[in-house]
Design a protein around this motif. Structure first.
Motif, mmCIF file in Angstrom:
data_model
loop_
_atom_site.group_PDB
_atom_site.id
_atom_site.type_symbol
_atom_site.label_atom_id
_atom_site.label_comp_id
_atom_site.label_asym_id
_atom_site.label_seq_id
_atom_site.Cartn_x
_atom_site.Cartn_y
_atom_site.Cartn_z
ATOM 1 N N LEU A 22 -4.040 -50.597 44.015
ATOM 2 C CA LEU A 22 -2.711 -50.765 44.589
ATOM 3 C C LEU A 22 -2.793 -51.426 45.960
ATOM 4 N N TRP A 23 -3.657 -50.925 46.821
ATOM 5 C CA TRP A 23 -3.743 -51.478 48.161
ATOM 6 C C TRP A 23 -4.442 -52.831 48.185
ATOM 7 N N ALA A 24 -5.244 -53.104 47.169
ATOM 8 C CA ALA A 24 -5.805 -54.451 47.054
ATOM 9 C C ALA A 24 -4.696 -55.469 46.782
ATOM 10 N N ILE A 25 -3.724 -55.078 45.935
ATOM 11 C CA ILE A 25 -2.599 -55.967 45.657
ATOM 12 C C ILE A 25 -1.736 -56.145 46.896
ATOM 13 N N VAL A 26 -1.503 -55.045 47.623
ATOM 14 C CA VAL A 26 -0.729 -55.136 48.862
ATOM 15 C C VAL A 26 -1.461 -56.024 49.868
ATOM 16 N N GLY A 27 -2.767 -55.857 49.970
ATOM 17 C CA GLY A 27 -3.552 -56.708 50.867
ATOM 18 C C GLY A 27 -3.487 -58.166 50.467
ATOM 19 N N LEU A 28 -3.502 -58.430 49.148
ATOM 20 C CA LEU A 28 -3.385 -59.805 48.659
ATOM 21 C C LEU A 28 -2.026 -60.383 49.028
ATOM 22 N N LEU A 29 -0.981 -59.576 48.897
ATOM 23 C CA LEU A 29 0.364 -60.028 49.258
ATOM 24 C C LEU A 29 0.425 -60.416 50.729
ATOM 25 N N VAL A 30 -0.031 -59.548 51.599
ATOM 26 C CA VAL A 30 -0.002 -59.825 53.035
ATOM 27 C C VAL A 30 -0.901 -61.012 53.369
ATOM 28 N N VAL A 107 8.172 -44.172 45.798
ATOM 29 C CA VAL A 107 9.089 -45.015 46.567
ATOM 30 C C VAL A 107 8.559 -45.206 47.988
ATOM 31 N N ALA A 108 8.037 -44.151 48.578
ATOM 32 C CA ALA A 108 7.498 -44.244 49.940
ATOM 33 C C ALA A 108 6.313 -45.202 49.997
ATOM 34 N N VAL A 109 5.466 -45.177 48.960
ATOM 35 C CA VAL A 109 4.310 -46.075 48.929
ATOM 36 C C VAL A 109 4.755 -47.538 48.912
ATOM 37 N N ILE A 110 5.653 -47.875 47.988
ATOM 38 C CA ILE A 110 6.089 -49.267 47.859
ATOM 39 C C ILE A 110 6.938 -49.686 49.054
ATOM 40 N N GLY A 148 11.552 -53.913 44.740
ATOM 41 C CA GLY A 148 10.374 -53.089 44.497
ATOM 42 C C GLY A 148 10.734 -51.738 43.914
ATOM 43 N N LEU A 149 11.809 -51.123 44.405
ATOM 44 C CA LEU A 149 12.214 -49.821 43.897
ATOM 45 C C LEU A 149 12.674 -49.900 42.449
ATOM 46 N N THR A 150 13.186 -51.069 42.045
ATOM 47 C CA THR A 150 13.566 -51.266 40.645
ATOM 48 C C THR A 150 12.394 -50.964 39.722
ATOM 49 N N PHE A 151 11.230 -51.492 40.048
ATOM 50 C CA PHE A 151 10.071 -51.313 39.180
ATOM 51 C C PHE A 151 9.415 -49.955 39.388
ATOM 52 N N VAL A 152 9.578 -49.359 40.571
ATOM 53 C CA VAL A 152 9.112 -47.986 40.756
ATOM 54 C C VAL A 152 9.906 -47.045 39.857
ATOM 55 N N GLY A 153 11.237 -47.187 39.856
ATOM 56 C CA GLY A 153 12.071 -46.350 39.008
ATOM 57 C C GLY A 153 11.747 -46.517 37.544
#
Length: 291
Positions: A22-30, A107-110, A148-153
């Motif tokens: 998960l954080w690898a994807i977030v790191g890739l995004l940033v 939700v808090a994570v995303i 993002g919350l759309t896909f979390v839900g």
């Protein structure tokens, strides 16, 4: 909201935060955002902070749904398959606390990932271009957060409603592939069968409403009203629609004054649909499941 929901959410936030993927994807995004900003600053003479907001939409539309699905698809079913769910339910939290606590935690994570991405975008805009349209930045950030919350839900709802990791993964990946790769076939195919032609620019109202229900397309349409330039959805196209239609919103394709459910703002309601309905179905099934 009970204290038990927040207790489950805090524990779940800690657990989800340990996901390296998960954080690898977030790191890739940033990282992609940072590279794009620096590249534009170095190579484009008239690049501005306002124009760069449109650039942010592309990596967000690709990576944010993936991160949200990874964060949510094991939220409940992972506890269920490991046996820790029975232990958790033996404590004060009940099934309602578990589902909505897990949802709140993911939700808090995303939300943290989205906030981080937009803080980086703000900092780079000020550092490299000297300015940023703050209201546009804020509105675009809010829309991206809802996206993002759309896909979390969706993911948490599926996770609560099934009994195995494999089913949860199959459903969330399958739904995402429908949005990305099959939506045009699913919507334009029946249109052809009914009317004997592929959807024209001025298509029937029901068809335009179906376009609003795809969160990828809706995110692009709403974002295009906020940032400079066009934001195109990350979707496969099969040439079943006119090329010009791909850059038009459902409201622009309607003859006359478009009804409220085709307006760009209604896209936010459509995205909320994918938060509320999967969670409601998953919650209903989880409440009646034999654990």
């Amino acid at each position: 909201m009970t204290s038990h929901i927040t207790t489950v959410a805090r524990k779940d936030l800690e657990d989800a935060g340990r996901s390296k993927l998960l954080w690898a994807i977030v790191g890739l995004l940033v990282g992609l955002m940072a590279i794009g900003y620096v590249a534009a600053w170095a190579t484009i003479d008239d690049a501005t902070g306002a124009a760069m907001l449109g650039f942010v939409a592309l990596p967000l539309s690709v990576l944010l749904p993936v991160a949200a699905l990874i964060a949510g698809y094991m939220a409940v079913v992972g506890e269920r398959r490991s046996g820790s769910l029975k232990l958790l339910l033996g404590l004060p939290p009940n099934r309602t606390d578990v589902v909505f606590g897990k949802l709140l935690g993911r939700v808090a994570v995303i939300s943290s990932a989205v906030v981080l991405a937009f803080v980086v975008a703000l900092a780079l805009s000020l550092l490299l271009f000297g300015s940023v349209p703050f209201l546009d930045w804020l509105a675009f950030g809010a829309v991206s957060l809802l996206f993002g919350l759309t896909f979390v839900g969706l993911a948490v709802g599926v996770s609560a409603g099934v009994a195995s990791r494999g089913r949860s993964m199959a459903l969330v990946v399958g739904t995402y592939m429908v949005f990305v790769g099959l939506w045009e076939l699913i919507t334009a195919g029946p249109y052809y069968l009914i009317y004997g032609e592929t959807p024209p620019i001025e298509a029937e109202t029901w068809y335009l409403l179906l376009l609003q229900l795809n969160p990828l397309e809706t995110y692009a349409n709403v974002s295009s009203t906020i940032v400079e330039g066009e934001v195109f959805p990350f979707m496969f196209r099969y040439g079943l629609e006119p090329f010009e239609a791909q850059s038009m919103t459902p409201a622009e394709r309607y003859v006359g004054d478009a009804p409220f459910y085709l307006q760009e703002w209604f896209g936010a309601v459509a995205m909320l649909f994918w938060v509320v309905v999967p969670v409601a179905i998953g919650y209903y099934r989880f409440q009646r499941a034999d654990l």
